[in-house]
Design a protein around this motif. Structure first.
Motif, PDB file in Angstrom:
ATOM      1  N   GLU A   1       0.855  -1.187   0.000  1.00  0.00           N
ATOM      2  CA  GLU A   1       0.000   0.000   0.000  1.00  0.00           C
ATOM      3  C   GLU A   1       0.888   1.232   0.000  1.00  0.00           C
ATOM      4  O   GLU A   1       1.889   1.274   0.716  1.00  0.00           O
ATOM      5  N   PRO A   2       0.566   2.238  -0.791  1.00  0.00           N
ATOM      6  CA  PRO A   2       1.400   3.446  -0.806  1.00  0.00           C
ATOM      7  C   PRO A   2       1.250   4.242   0.492  1.00  0.00           C
ATOM      8  O   PRO A   2       0.203   4.213   1.136  1.00  0.00           O
ATOM      9  N   ALA A   3       2.314   4.930   0.843  1.00  0.00           N
ATOM     10  CA  ALA A   3       2.301   5.801   2.023  1.00  0.00           C
ATOM     11  C   ALA A   3       2.291   7.248   1.554  1.00  0.00           C
ATOM     12  O   ALA A   3       2.814   7.579   0.492  1.00  0.00           O
ATOM     13  N   GLU A   4       1.712   8.104   2.370  1.00  0.00           N
ATOM     14  CA  GLU A   4       1.621   9.521   2.022  1.00  0.00           C
ATOM     15  C   GLU A   4       2.891  10.239   2.474  1.00  0.00           C
ATOM     16  O   GLU A   4       3.328  10.101   3.616  1.00  0.00           O
TER      17      GLU A   4
ATOM     18  N   ASN B   1       4.100  16.001   1.220  1.00  0.00           N
ATOM     19  CA  ASN B   1       3.334  16.822   0.285  1.00  0.00           C
ATOM     20  C   ASN B   1       1.959  16.244  -0.021  1.00  0.00           C
ATOM     21  O   ASN B   1       1.222  16.800  -0.821  1.00  0.00           O
ATOM     22  N   GLY B   2       1.629  15.116   0.566  1.00  0.00           N
ATOM     23  CA  GLY B   2       0.328  14.503   0.337  1.00  0.00           C
ATOM     24  C   GLY B   2       0.292  13.535  -0.830  1.00  0.00           C
ATOM     25  O   GLY B   2      -0.772  13.028  -1.168  1.00  0.00           O
ATOM     26  N   ASN B   3       1.436  13.276  -1.461  1.00  0.00           N
ATOM     27  CA  ASN B   3       1.494  12.340  -2.582  1.00  0.00           C
ATOM     28  C   ASN B   3       1.609  10.906  -2.059  1.00  0.00           C
ATOM     29  O   ASN B   3       2.326  10.645  -1.096  1.00  0.00           O
ATOM     30  N   LEU B   4       0.910   9.991  -2.702  1.00  0.00           N
ATOM     31  CA  LEU B   4       1.003   8.581  -2.332  1.00  0.00           C
ATOM     32  C   LEU B   4       2.128   7.930  -3.118  1.00  0.00           C
ATOM     33  O   LEU B   4       2.173   8.028  -4.347  1.00  0.00           O
TER      34      LEU B   4
END
Length: 54
Positions: free
Chosen positions: A23-26, A29-32
């Motif tokens: 799962e991507p992490a934030e 800057n709020g980007n995954l």
């Protein structure tokens, strides 16, 4: 436009730390993003050479 590298390197006997591979992490800057940190022993010259070559 950013050009992506198509280099593929197989490493052996490394440990993963802070693994965000399912799962991507934030980021701040709020980007995954998917990411991982590798723990490689300093005396493992073979893996270090593969990374430098890539």
């Amino acid at each position: 436009m950013k050009e992506t590298s198509k280099t593929r390197t197989v490493l052996q006997n490394v440990r993963l730390s802070y693994a965000h591979i399912w799962e991507p992490a934030e980021d701040l800057n709020g980007n995954l993003k998917y990411s991982v940190s590798l723990i490689i022993p300093k005396d493992d010259k073979a893996n270090l050479a593969r990374i430098k070559k890539a």
